[in-house]
Design a protein around this motif. Structure first.
Motif, mmCIF file in Angstrom:
data_model
loop_
_atom_site.group_PDB
_atom_site.id
_atom_site.type_symbol
_atom_site.label_atom_id
_atom_site.label_comp_id
_atom_site.label_asym_id
_atom_site.label_seq_id
_atom_site.Cartn_x
_atom_site.Cartn_y
_atom_site.Cartn_z
ATOM 1 N N ASP A 43 0.823 -1.212 0.000
ATOM 2 C CA ASP A 43 0.000 0.000 0.000
ATOM 3 C C ASP A 43 0.857 1.262 0.000
ATOM 4 N N TRP A 44 2.073 1.187 -0.564
ATOM 5 C CA TRP A 44 2.975 2.345 -0.556
ATOM 6 C C TRP A 44 2.355 3.546 -1.264
ATOM 7 N N GLU A 45 1.755 3.333 -2.415
ATOM 8 C CA GLU A 45 1.177 4.459 -3.157
ATOM 9 C C GLU A 45 -0.009 5.065 -2.412
ATOM 10 N N GLU A 46 -0.779 4.227 -1.720
ATOM 11 C CA GLU A 46 -1.884 4.747 -0.916
ATOM 12 C C GLU A 46 -1.345 5.590 0.250
ATOM 13 N N LEU A 47 -0.245 5.155 0.839
ATOM 14 C CA LEU A 47 0.371 5.944 1.906
ATOM 15 C C LEU A 47 0.875 7.280 1.374
ATOM 16 N N ARG A 48 1.474 7.272 0.190
ATOM 17 C CA ARG A 48 1.944 8.528 -0.408
ATOM 18 C C ARG A 48 0.777 9.492 -0.629
ATOM 19 N N SER A 49 -0.328 8.976 -1.139
ATOM 20 C CA SER A 49 -1.496 9.837 -1.380
ATOM 21 C C SER A 49 -2.020 10.416 -0.077
ATOM 22 N N SER A 50 -2.062 9.592 0.954
ATOM 23 C CA SER A 50 -2.529 10.082 2.249
ATOM 24 C C SER A 50 -1.565 11.117 2.817
ATOM 25 N N GLY A 51 -0.264 10.840 2.738
ATOM 26 C CA GLY A 51 0.722 11.785 3.260
ATOM 27 C C GLY A 51 0.635 13.128 2.572
ATOM 28 N N SER A 52 0.472 13.112 1.255
ATOM 29 C CA SER A 52 0.341 14.355 0.496
ATOM 30 C C SER A 52 -0.890 15.138 0.936
ATOM 31 N N ALA A 53 -2.023 14.435 1.076
ATOM 32 C CA ALA A 53 -3.272 15.110 1.455
ATOM 33 C C ALA A 53 -3.219 15.627 2.893
ATOM 34 N N ILE A 54 -2.595 14.869 3.791
ATOM 35 C CA ILE A 54 -2.480 15.316 5.180
ATOM 36 C C ILE A 54 -1.672 16.603 5.258
ATOM 37 N N LYS A 55 -0.554 16.640 4.547
ATOM 38 C CA LYS A 55 0.281 17.846 4.568
ATOM 39 C C LYS A 55 -0.464 19.030 3.948
ATOM 40 N N ASP A 56 -1.190 18.803 2.867
ATOM 41 C CA ASP A 56 -1.955 19.896 2.265
ATOM 42 C C ASP A 56 -3.042 20.387 3.212
ATOM 43 N N ALA A 57 -3.723 19.450 3.860
ATOM 44 C CA ALA A 57 -4.770 19.847 4.807
ATOM 45 C C ALA A 57 -4.165 20.639 5.966
ATOM 46 N N ALA A 58 -2.989 20.233 6.429
ATOM 47 C CA ALA A 58 -2.333 20.959 7.515
ATOM 48 C C ALA A 58 -1.943 22.366 7.078
ATOM 49 N N LEU A 59 -1.409 22.496 5.859
ATOM 50 C CA LEU A 59 -0.973 23.806 5.373
ATOM 51 C C LEU A 59 -2.154 24.733 5.125
ATOM 52 N N LEU A 60 -3.232 24.199 4.573
ATOM 53 C CA LEU A 60 -4.376 25.049 4.242
ATOM 54 C C LEU A 60 -5.217 25.404 5.463
ATOM 55 N N GLY A 61 -4.946 24.770 6.579
ATOM 56 C CA GLY A 61 -5.578 25.159 7.842
ATOM 57 C C GLY A 61 -4.530 25.529 8.870
ATOM 58 N N LEU A 62 -3.412 26.074 8.404
ATOM 59 C CA LEU A 62 -2.237 26.235 9.246
ATOM 60 C C LEU A 62 -2.472 27.123 10.459
ATOM 61 N N ALA A 63 -3.149 28.226 10.289
ATOM 62 C CA ALA A 63 -3.348 29.143 11.419
ATOM 63 C C ALA A 63 -4.088 28.450 12.558
ATOM 64 N N ASP A 64 -5.139 27.723 12.233
ATOM 65 C CA ASP A 64 -5.904 27.023 13.268
ATOM 66 C C ASP A 64 -5.078 25.923 13.927
ATOM 67 N N HIS A 65 -4.313 25.195 13.131
ATOM 68 C CA HIS A 65 -3.516 24.102 13.688
ATOM 69 C C HIS A 65 -2.412 24.633 14.604
ATOM 70 N N LEU A 66 -1.824 25.750 14.234
ATOM 71 C CA LEU A 66 -0.769 26.313 15.080
ATOM 72 C C LEU A 66 -1.317 26.801 16.415
ATOM 73 N N THR A 67 -2.472 27.431 16.394
ATOM 74 C CA THR A 67 -3.053 27.890 17.668
ATOM 75 C C THR A 67 -3.495 26.707 18.526
ATOM 76 N N GLN A 68 -3.965 25.636 17.876
ATOM 77 C CA GLN A 68 -4.318 24.430 18.626
ATOM 78 C C GLN A 68 -3.072 23.796 19.240
ATOM 79 N N LEU A 69 -1.993 23.745 18.466
ATOM 80 C CA LEU A 69 -0.730 23.223 18.980
ATOM 81 C C LEU A 69 -0.242 24.059 20.161
ATOM 82 N N GLU A 70 -0.333 25.375 20.031
ATOM 83 C CA GLU A 70 0.091 26.261 21.097
ATOM 84 C C GLU A 70 -0.686 25.978 22.378
#
Length: 805
Positions: A43-70
């Motif tokens: 399932d390597w290609e499925e993992l790559r697709s998930s990793g790409s989408a997770i990073k994009d979701a994190a970046l496109l919601g970055l302000a909220d994620h950073l304040t939650q992390l804080e």
């Protein structure tokens, strides 16, 4: 024409034959290792697709994620700092060190701190930052510069490393054997670790919902720096955040296989905030090397520095922001034909190779020397194919080339040349006049040939005429012997670079249009001139995007002129929201395996085999085995005669007499716990047998006097040969399994799961409770010296796993 930036540096590197040999061997070795372990996962290609989408979701919601992390870090007793640039980040770290009267810090390998020049800034303040990764130590001692993300000293061979250690550490008799070099580094750094009061690290990931920080490493120096000092400072780029703990089940599989070519790197540490008890005690730092309040598990004081330094500007580029997905695996470097020939120094950045070619220009701007990096590629596409998070590196290279062109001055020679060509090519009359001018200008420089303007050649009067039916060149060949082509061996000005290594074809004595008019008659009346061409949509987008992100303009909702300057936190969050205005998060596919369907016996056997492949020793015992109950156990070993007896035998064969144990270690695991064991110990050489030393808040120095440690674990993963410590019953503090040379870990068969996601689910409760995790896959190891693997660097040298049926 003088060369600067990458072209000039690459030319110097190409002259170093030793460098090219080192790079060829290293990149091919790592590339082959990666290929083998990646092929194991269906399932390597499925993992790559998930990793790409997770990073994009994190970046496109970055302000909220950073304040939650804080919020999560603050809730766990940590402190959070925001830094707009490298100067602010360095100032924060230096101020923390000064506040504790620290003049020396131990440091984990961190590209973010290299990016901001932290070591130099601390040195200017009288604070020595000691690099503890073996390769980084080599670089620091030689006042050198890293050349690879994973193996920073890849350009140094063992003889060069030996000479550096002899000169800087005063070890005149040191040999160039990798084991000897690693041991020299271990001895040099051991005292530093045990007395360190402040540690500095980077972060591979930070989990927003739990406030957890993750560091992947191999040597054990990362565990030393993040566990033993009383103060820990982590400098992290804002792009390293991921939304949820579950996301780590993807990156725990993607990163190790793509970087070191291993199923799991030897150590992965996860922590949240400060040691238990430090919050209640106010987080005050105590004596050096105490390992936390009264021997607690981890630092008393934790600081997280969130770094922008051009990342938010990169986020504003809808195409370029893909570069922020990067998880620093270095897979793209190992397949890049350009990097393999010039090495990392040619890139002039801490981010070498293809990822550096797309990240550095965005962090630093395309206007300076970094603007040459997008051209440091053949555009073969191999980098994009191996990227575990599917960064479209070739697309970004082309995109950044266009941005670099759009940023040039109007008086730039290449810009003026291209405008002149555009003007010439947009009109047939101007184009034909230019052809005639080029033909006339080349005559004094052209050599060879002998063709005539009418197309005729020697020995063939009808060559040109016959060519009317069959094509000029073909007709000339059929009509007689064709003259050699005319070439230019030397050209003046900018064209001299071409003719230094090849000949330049001379303009043809007759153009196609001239030939057509001569053989077919004049062309019909010209049509009305077409409307002048307009810039393409792509070019327009590039120019507009350059205006938006290239000059680093303030965010639309940042304070206006005359308003007071915003603090770093407000500035960063406002800039992120402005950069992402209108962007929507993608859905995250999770089509990879989350449960192992193999039979239970097969899973347990696979775990034993995978642990043994890390050069650890596996012993299989039955929980109810008696002293004479010995039988076959499969591929790893034979069934041992009882758990306590097996532990005692392991310790005796290792020469370990003082074994540290957690206070809550089960009685039946302890050697000498039964009457039979006590009698056996009395008969042992030396009389008293093993001494079990209970870890009741032992100091680091006391832990260093132990010969080994005996613990249990929380869960084990068959596919990677990993067991995980989460601070639960029978597992003890992290320092207990880190400082002694020998670690004996008891794993029950019912604790073994098949795949990583199963373990991540089981560990979620511990993570949410703020307990630290340590993923262990074999003894500590390094491959920093010509990629020869050496076990036993800064963590335990020897690992025994007792697998209990």
């Amino acid at each position: 024409m003088a060369l600067s930036g990458f072209p000039a540096a690459a030319r110097r590197s190409l002259g170093d034959s030793q460098l090219r040999a080192n790079l060829a061997r290293a990149t091919s070795t790592i590339r082959d290792k990666r290929g083998r372990v990646v092929a194991e996962l269906p399932d390597w290609e499925e993992l790559r697709s998930s990793g790409s989408a997770i990073k994009d979701a994190a970046l496109l919601g970055l302000a909220d994620h950073l304040t939650q992390l804080e919020s999560a870090v603050l809730g766990a007793g940590g402190q959070v700092h925001w830094a707009k640039d490298g100067d602010e980040a360095c100032g924060i770290v230096a101020a923390i060190a000064r506040s504790h009267d620290v003049d020396e810090v131990v440091k984990v390998k961190s590209i973010a701190t290299d990016e901001i020049g932290l070591n130099s800034r601390l040195a200017a303040d009288g604070i020595l930052a000691v690099e503890t990764d073996l390769a980084e130590l080599i670089i620091q001692l030689d006042d050198d510069f890293p050349s690879h993300i994973l193996v920073p000293a890849i350009h140094r061979n063992r003889a060069e490393i030996r000479d550096i250690f002899r000169r800087e550490l005063g070890l005149e008799d040191l040999t160039d054997e990798p084991e000897a070099l690693a041991e020299a580094a271990r001895l040099h750094l051991r005292a530093k670790f045990l007395s360190a009061r402040m540690g500095v690290s980077g972060a591979n990931f930070a989990v927003a919902e739990t406030g957890s920080v993750c560091v992947f490493e191999s040597e054990g120096n990362g565990r030393m720096c993040t566990t033993l000092p009383e103060v820990l400072v982590t400098v992290m780029g804002v792009e390293k955040v991921v939304p949820s703990w579950r996301d780590m089940e993807v990156f725990l599989q993607l990163l190790p296989r793509s970087s070191t070519g291993e199923r799991m790197n030897p150590y992965t540490s996860v922590w949240s905030g400060v040691a238990a008890g430090a919050v209640a005690s106010g987080g005050a730092a105590g004596a050096a090397g105490s390992g936390g309040p009264e021997g607690a598990d981890g630092p008393r004081e934790f600081h997280l520095v969130l770094l922008d330094n051009g990342r938010v500007r990169t986020l504003a580029d809808e195409v370029g922001r893909q570069a922020l997905r990067c998880i620093r695996c270095s897979a793209c470097l190992n397949v890049c034909p350009v990097y393999a020939r010039v090495g990392g120094h040619a890139y002039g950045s801490v981010y070498p190779g293809p990822i550096g070619a797309i990240l550095t220009p965005q962090l630093e701007g395309v206007e300076g020397d970094a603007g040459s990096l997008p051209y440091a590629s053949s555009l073969c596409g191999a980098c994009g194919e191996v990227c575990p998070v599917k960064i479209e590196i070739p697309r970004l290279l082309i995109h950044l080339r266009a941005r670099e062109v759009a940023s040039r001055s109007r008086l730039d020679p290449e810009t003026l040349t291209m405008k002149a060509l555009f003007h010439t090519f947009s009109s047939r009359q101007r184009y034909e006049r230019a052809q005639k001018l080029a033909r006339a200008a080349s005559r004094p420089l052209a050599r060879g040939g002998g063709g005539r303007p009418d197309g005729r050649t020697r020995g063939g009067a009808r060559g040109g005429a016959d060519g009317g039916a069959r094509g000029g060149a073909d007709g000339g060949a059929r009509g007689g012997r064709t003259a050699p082509a005319r070439t230019i061996s030397w050209a003046p000005g900018p064209l001299s670079g071409w003719t230094r290594s090849r000949e330049l074809p001379a303009p043809a004595p007759e153009t196609f249009r001239e030939w057509w008019r001569r053989t077919r008659g004049p062309a019909p009346a010209a049509a009305p001139p077409a409307r002048p061409p307009t810039p393409s949509a792509f070019y327009t987008h590039i120019v507009q995007n350059q205006e938006r992100v290239g000059k680093g303009a303030p965010a639309a909702d940042a304070p206006g002129a005359g308003a007071p300057a915003a603090d770093a936190r407000t500035h960063i969050l406002q800039s992120i929201r402005a950069a992402l205005r209108g962007a929507s998060k993608p859905d995250v596919p999770r089509n990879y395996r989350t449960k192992d369907e193999r039979p239970r016996d097969e899973i347990v056997t696979l775990f034993a085999e995978r642990v043994a492949e890390y050069r650890a020793t596996v012993h299989r015992v039955r929980a109810d085995a008696g002293a004479s109950d010995v039988g076959e156990a499969g591929p790893s070993d034979v069934w041992e005669a009882g758990l306590a007896a097996a532990v005692r035998r392991i310790a005796e064969e290792a020469g370990a007499r003082r074994i540290g144990i957690p206070a809550d270690l089960p009685e039946e695991w302890r050697p000498n716990a039964t009457e039979g064991d006590r009698k056996a110990a009395d008969r042992a050489e030396g009389g008293g047998g093993l001494e079990l030393v209970q870890d009741d808040a032992l100091s680091v120095q006391q832990l260093d006097q132990l010969d080994g440690a005996l613990t249990g674990c929380a869960v084990a993963i068959a596919e990677t040969g990993t067991f995980v410590l989460d601070g639960g019953v029978g597992q003890g503090r992290r320092a207990l399994t880190l400082v002694p040379d020998l670690h004996i870990c008891v794993v029950r068969e019912d604790q073994v799961v098949g795949v990583v996601p199963e373990a991540v689910i089981q560990l979620e409760e511990a993570v949410r409770a703020g307990r630290p995790l340590t993923f262990v896959s074999g003894p500590s190891a390094t491959s920093d010296i010509e990629l020869d693997r050496v076990e036993g660097v800064h963590g335990p040298r020897v690992l025994h796993v007792v697998l209990v049926a």
